[in-house]
Design a protein around this motif. Structure first.
Motif, PDB file in Angstrom:
ATOM      1  N   MET A   1      -4.570   6.287   6.308  1.00  0.00           N
ATOM      2  CA  MET A   1      -5.279   5.216   5.626  1.00  0.00           C
ATOM      3  C   MET A   1      -6.770   5.439   5.777  1.00  0.00           C
ATOM      4  N   ALA A   2      -7.517   5.300   4.698  1.00  0.00           N
ATOM      5  CA  ALA A   2      -8.959   5.482   4.744  1.00  0.00           C
ATOM      6  C   ALA A   2      -9.634   4.289   4.106  1.00  0.00           C
ATOM      7  N   VAL A   3     -10.780   3.894   4.654  1.00  0.00           N
ATOM      8  CA  VAL A   3     -11.565   2.805   4.094  1.00  0.00           C
ATOM      9  C   VAL A   3     -12.972   3.299   3.866  1.00  0.00           C
ATOM     10  N   ALA A   4     -13.529   3.015   2.711  1.00  0.00           N
ATOM     11  CA  ALA A   4     -14.887   3.438   2.401  1.00  0.00           C
ATOM     12  C   ALA A   4     -15.723   2.228   2.032  1.00  0.00           C
ATOM     13  N   THR A   5     -17.008   2.276   2.374  1.00  0.00           N
ATOM     14  CA  THR A   5     -17.897   1.160   2.086  1.00  0.00           C
ATOM     15  C   THR A   5     -19.094   1.572   1.251  1.00  0.00           C
ATOM     16  N   GLY A   6     -19.162   2.812   0.815  1.00  0.00           N
ATOM     17  CA  GLY A   6     -20.310   3.259   0.033  1.00  0.00           C
ATOM     18  C   GLY A   6     -19.882   4.187  -1.065  1.00  0.00           C
ATOM     19  N   HIS A   7     -20.860   4.762  -1.786  1.00  0.00           N
ATOM     20  CA  HIS A   7     -20.591   5.639  -2.913  1.00  0.00           C
ATOM     21  C   HIS A   7     -21.289   6.977  -2.688  1.00  0.00           C
ATOM     22  N   GLY A   8     -20.641   8.057  -3.117  1.00  0.00           N
ATOM     23  CA  GLY A   8     -21.259   9.364  -3.073  1.00  0.00           C
ATOM     24  C   GLY A   8     -21.383   9.913  -4.471  1.00  0.00           C
ATOM     25  N   SER A 111       6.934   6.052   0.166  1.00  0.00           N
ATOM     26  CA  SER A 111       7.390   7.414   0.491  1.00  0.00           C
ATOM     27  C   SER A 111       6.763   8.470  -0.419  1.00  0.00           C
ATOM     28  N   HIS A 112       6.541   8.162  -1.705  1.00  0.00           N
ATOM     29  CA  HIS A 112       6.115   9.170  -2.675  1.00  0.00           C
ATOM     30  C   HIS A 112       4.914   8.751  -3.526  1.00  0.00           C
ATOM     31  N   GLU A 113       4.302   7.633  -3.225  1.00  0.00           N
ATOM     32  CA  GLU A 113       3.205   7.158  -4.064  1.00  0.00           C
ATOM     33  C   GLU A 113       1.934   6.942  -3.259  1.00  0.00           C
ATOM     34  N   ASP A 114       0.830   7.490  -3.766  1.00  0.00           N
ATOM     35  CA  ASP A 114      -0.488   7.156  -3.240  1.00  0.00           C
ATOM     36  C   ASP A 114      -0.871   5.760  -3.727  1.00  0.00           C
ATOM     37  N   GLU A 115      -1.676   5.074  -2.933  1.00  0.00           N
ATOM     38  CA  GLU A 115      -2.111   3.727  -3.296  1.00  0.00           C
ATOM     39  C   GLU A 115      -3.595   3.574  -2.962  1.00  0.00           C
ATOM     40  N   PHE A 116      -4.338   2.937  -3.888  1.00  0.00           N
ATOM     41  CA  PHE A 116      -5.781   2.735  -3.723  1.00  0.00           C
ATOM     42  C   PHE A 116      -6.098   1.280  -4.045  1.00  0.00           C
ATOM     43  N   VAL A 117      -6.955   0.682  -3.226  1.00  0.00           N
ATOM     44  CA  VAL A 117      -7.354  -0.713  -3.434  1.00  0.00           C
ATOM     45  C   VAL A 117      -8.874  -0.802  -3.364  1.00  0.00           C
ATOM     46  N   PHE A 143      -4.161   4.727   0.748  1.00  0.00           N
ATOM     47  CA  PHE A 143      -2.939   4.870   1.532  1.00  0.00           C
ATOM     48  C   PHE A 143      -2.130   6.033   0.959  1.00  0.00           C
ATOM     49  N   PRO A 144      -2.204   7.208   1.565  1.00  0.00           N
ATOM     50  CA  PRO A 144      -1.489   8.386   1.038  1.00  0.00           C
ATOM     51  C   PRO A 144       0.018   8.229   1.123  1.00  0.00           C
ATOM     52  N   ALA A 145       0.707   8.825   0.178  1.00  0.00           N
ATOM     53  CA  ALA A 145       2.171   8.792   0.147  1.00  0.00           C
ATOM     54  C   ALA A 145       2.745   9.408   1.425  1.00  0.00           C
ATOM     55  N   GLY A 146       3.809   8.802   1.931  1.00  0.00           N
ATOM     56  CA  GLY A 146       4.522   9.354   3.064  1.00  0.00           C
ATOM     57  C   GLY A 146       3.946   9.050   4.429  1.00  0.00           C
ATOM     58  N   VAL A 147       2.781   8.407   4.492  1.00  0.00           N
ATOM     59  CA  VAL A 147       2.188   8.042   5.777  1.00  0.00           C
ATOM     60  C   VAL A 147       2.783   6.719   6.224  1.00  0.00           C
ATOM     61  N   GLU A 148       3.479   6.722   7.346  1.00  0.00           N
ATOM     62  CA  GLU A 148       4.247   5.560   7.791  1.00  0.00           C
ATOM     63  C   GLU A 148       3.351   4.550   8.497  1.00  0.00           C
ATOM     64  N   ASN A 149       2.458   3.963   7.726  1.00  0.00           N
ATOM     65  CA  ASN A 149       1.523   2.967   8.241  1.00  0.00           C
ATOM     66  C   ASN A 149       1.557   1.766   7.303  1.00  0.00           C
ATOM     67  N   GLY A 150       2.337   0.743   7.675  1.00  0.00           N
ATOM     68  CA  GLY A 150       2.464  -0.430   6.821  1.00  0.00           C
ATOM     69  C   GLY A 150       1.135  -1.137   6.641  1.00  0.00           C
ATOM     70  N   ARG A 172      11.067   8.613  -7.438  1.00  0.00           N
ATOM     71  CA  ARG A 172      11.650   8.901  -6.128  1.00  0.00           C
ATOM     72  C   ARG A 172      11.160   7.953  -5.039  1.00  0.00           C
ATOM     73  N   ASP A 173      10.116   7.193  -5.358  1.00  0.00           N
ATOM     74  CA  ASP A 173       9.456   6.395  -4.328  1.00  0.00           C
ATOM     75  C   ASP A 173      10.353   5.299  -3.773  1.00  0.00           C
TER      76      ASP A 173
END
Length: 202
Positions: A1-8, A111-117, A143-150, A172-173
């Motif tokens: 899981m990654a969180v960003a607060t700025g823009h590049g 399991s198989h889907e990336d997610e972005f918020v 939240f990358p696919a397959g990373v077991e972090n609810g 498949r997800d």
């Protein structure tokens, strides 16, 4: 899981209000700053070849609604499935409004889907295995696919929260819910439904 607060580099910077489409859009491109007024963006939309839609009007998403008691956390959540309305099939795009006290979902991972918020307006709390983190307008999380972090996002403020959700769509997800006896089997885009973790009916 990654969180960003700025823009590049450069990226669109869009100002939203709660119930209207984009009012202004400012694009910070190399070589200068260009401002598109609301009237211009509407003219562009009417003349464009791709399907266009106002992002906050009339595209409710209900096909994955949970039954009681699992629906309690998401009461006060209003989703608008823009990707579906525009005929997109390879990824989903939702604009979601969370009333005070509402959650985006039960805590889950894919399991198989990336997610972005991306938080468009308001202040929310991101809950993951690492704990809680406050996200304000302009913050984003991946939240990358397959990373077991609810994960889920909860509005604990007194004002609505508006967020943009983008995710891949993969037959498949499977959706996994670490805190609840709940499972989302593969194939939900053809046959939506949930089971208990052992596969039995709810």
């Amino acid at each position: 899981m990654a969180v960003a607060t700025g823009h590049g580099g450069w990226c669109p910077v869009v100002r939203w209000d709660r119930y209207r489409a984009v009012k202004t859009a400012t694009t910070n491109r190399p070589g200068g700053l260009r401002r598109i007024q609301a009237g211009q963006s509407r003219r562009i939309a009417r003349n464009a070849t791709p399907a266009c839609a106002r992002p906050l009007v009339g595209y409710s998403q209900n096909e994955h609604r949970l039954s009681a008691p699992f629906d309690k956390a998401t009461q006060g959540r209003a989703k608008r499935a823009l990707g579906k309305a525009l005929g997109l099939t390879q990824f989903g795009v939702n604009v979601t409004e969370l009333a005070p006290g509402a959650a985006s979902a039960l805590r889950h991972w894919h399991s198989h889907e990336d997610e972005f918020v991306y938080i468009l307006a308001g202040e929310a709390v991101l809950i993951t295995d690492e704990g809680e983190q406050v996200l304000g307008a302009g913050h984003c999380a991946g939240f990358p696919a397959g990373v077991e972090n609810g994960h889920c996002i909860v509005n604990r403020s007194d004002e609505p929260v508006l967020l943009l959700e983008v995710g891949s769509r993969d037959m498949r997800d499977e959706g996994h819910y670490p805190d609840d006896d709940l499972h989302c089997p593969a194939g939900r885009y053809q046959t939506p439904g949930f089971t208990r973790k052992d596969g039995s009916a709810l």
